[in-house]
Motif scaffolding. Structure first.
Motif, PDB file in Angstrom:
ATOM      1  N   VAL A   1      -2.916  -7.113 -13.360  1.00 33.10           N
ATOM      2  CA  VAL A   1      -2.293  -6.000 -12.651  1.00 33.10           C
ATOM      3  C   VAL A   1      -0.972  -6.460 -12.045  1.00 33.10           C
ATOM      4  CG1 VAL A   1      -2.532  -4.409 -10.701  1.00 33.10           C
ATOM      5  CG2 VAL A   1      -4.526  -4.967 -12.090  1.00 33.10           C
ATOM      6  N   ILE A   2       0.020  -5.599 -12.101  1.00 35.39           N
ATOM      7  CA  ILE A   2       1.285  -5.792 -11.393  1.00 35.39           C
ATOM      8  C   ILE A   2       1.333  -4.730 -10.308  1.00 35.39           C
ATOM      9  CG2 ILE A   2       3.798  -5.726 -11.565  1.00 35.39           C
ATOM     10  CD1 ILE A   2       3.442  -6.568 -14.527  1.00 35.39           C
ATOM     11  N   LEU A   3       1.494  -5.147  -9.059  1.00 32.35           N
ATOM     12  CA  LEU A   3       1.515  -4.224  -7.924  1.00 32.35           C
ATOM     13  C   LEU A   3       2.935  -4.090  -7.384  1.00 32.35           C
ATOM     14  CD1 LEU A   3      -1.664  -5.554  -6.128  1.00 32.35           C
ATOM     15  CD2 LEU A   3      -1.461  -3.411  -7.402  1.00 32.35           C
ATOM     16  N   THR A   4       3.365  -2.858  -7.222  1.00 33.35           N
ATOM     17  CA  THR A   4       4.694  -2.565  -6.689  1.00 33.35           C
ATOM     18  C   THR A   4       4.598  -1.404  -5.706  1.00 33.35           C
ATOM     19  OG1 THR A   4       5.276  -1.010  -8.454  1.00 33.35           O
ATOM     20  CG2 THR A   4       5.797  -3.339  -8.845  1.00 33.35           C
ATOM     21  N   ASN A   5       5.729  -1.076  -5.095  1.00 31.12           N
ATOM     22  CA  ASN A   5       5.760   0.028  -4.139  1.00 31.12           C
ATOM     23  C   ASN A   5       7.085   0.770  -4.227  1.00 31.12           C
ATOM     24  OD1 ASN A   5       7.738  -1.296  -2.336  1.00 31.12           O
ATOM     25  ND2 ASN A   5       6.054  -2.700  -1.958  1.00 31.12           N
ATOM     26  N   MET A   6       7.115   1.945  -3.641  1.00 28.26           N
ATOM     27  CA  MET A   6       8.316   2.776  -3.550  1.00 28.26           C
ATOM     28  C   MET A   6       8.167   3.620  -2.288  1.00 28.26           C
ATOM     29  SD  MET A   6       9.679   5.580  -6.321  1.00 28.26           S
ATOM     30  CE  MET A   6       9.952   4.383  -7.597  1.00 28.26           C
ATOM     31  N   CYS A   7       9.272   3.842  -1.568  1.00 26.03           N
ATOM     32  CA  CYS A   7       9.166   4.566  -0.305  1.00 26.03           C
ATOM     33  C   CYS A   7      10.212   5.673  -0.183  1.00 26.03           C
ATOM     34  CB  CYS A   7       9.325   3.596   0.865  1.00 26.03           C
ATOM     35  SG  CYS A   7       8.958   4.346   2.472  1.00 26.03           S
ATOM     36  N   MET A   8       9.728   6.862   0.120  1.00 27.49           N
ATOM     37  CA  MET A   8      10.593   7.993   0.427  1.00 27.49           C
ATOM     38  C   MET A   8      10.831   7.989   1.945  1.00 27.49           C
ATOM     39  SD  MET A   8       9.946  12.014  -0.320  1.00 27.49           S
ATOM     40  CE  MET A   8       9.901  12.982   1.160  1.00 27.49           C
ATOM     41  N   ILE A   9      12.081   7.775   2.333  1.00 26.66           N
ATOM     42  CA  ILE A   9      12.455   7.790   3.744  1.00 26.66           C
ATOM     43  C   ILE A   9      13.241   9.073   3.970  1.00 26.66           C
ATOM     44  CG2 ILE A   9      13.675   6.554   5.580  1.00 26.66           C
ATOM     45  CD1 ILE A   9      13.387   4.044   3.639  1.00 26.66           C
ATOM     46  N   TYR A  10      12.837   9.833   4.957  1.00 24.79           N
ATOM     47  CA  TYR A  10      13.489  11.116   5.219  1.00 24.79           C
ATOM     48  C   TYR A  10      13.776  11.238   6.706  1.00 24.79           C
ATOM     49  CZ  TYR A  10       8.696  12.428   6.447  1.00 24.79           C
ATOM     50  OH  TYR A  10       7.444  12.475   7.006  1.00 24.79           O
TER      51      TYR A  10
END
Length: 151
Positions: A7-16
């Protein structure tokens, strides 16, 4: 058949913010270029929440607080690894906005997003970030064709 897999684990974040703006990144990587949200890899042994806080800081100069897990994206790589992107969002942040070698970061009004070239399938990912009824973006391989499923 074993229950474990690579598994490759990553992230992404919506900042508003409270003014209807979202923070976007114009990614420079030719493998996935265009407008998206900041994020990156989870380091071995690192908590998911700490990883998104670290990645956002490295790519934007902002320190986010209370990132809320709001969805996930997954697909199989050509090396048969499961690639998982944890989607977070927050409106709690501080610091001075600074771009990185990953790409230029800037604020824009949400309604102006489609005036820019979006990264591949980012419009579908955004549906997960903004939905109370959807939580998963999944590339389903039917025959030799990949189709996007929002679940």
């Amino acid at each position: 058949m074993g229950r474990s897999e690579k598994v490759i684990l990553t992230n992404m974040c919506m900042i508003y913010d409270d003014n209807g703006r979202i923070l976007v990144q114009d990614r420079l990587n030719p493998n996935w270029s265009g407008i998206t949200f900041p994020g990156g890899h989870v380091d071995k042994g690192e908590s998911f929440s700490h990883s998104v806080i670290r990645e956002v800081y490295e790519e934007t100069g902002l320190t986010i607080k209370s990132p809320l897990l709001c969805g996930v994206k997954q697909f199989q790589t050509t090396e048969d690894e499961r690639y998982i992107v944890l989607f977070y969002k927050t409106n709690k942040f501080e610091g001075k906005l600074t771009s990185s070698e990953e790409g230029n970061v800037f604020w824009l009004k949400r309604e102006n997003l489609y005036k820019y070239k979006l990264a591949n399938d980012f419009d579908k990912m955004l549906e997960i970030f903004e939905s109370d009824d959807l939580s998963e973006f999944y590339y389903n391989k039917e025959s030799e064709l990949l189709t996007v499923q929002l679940l």
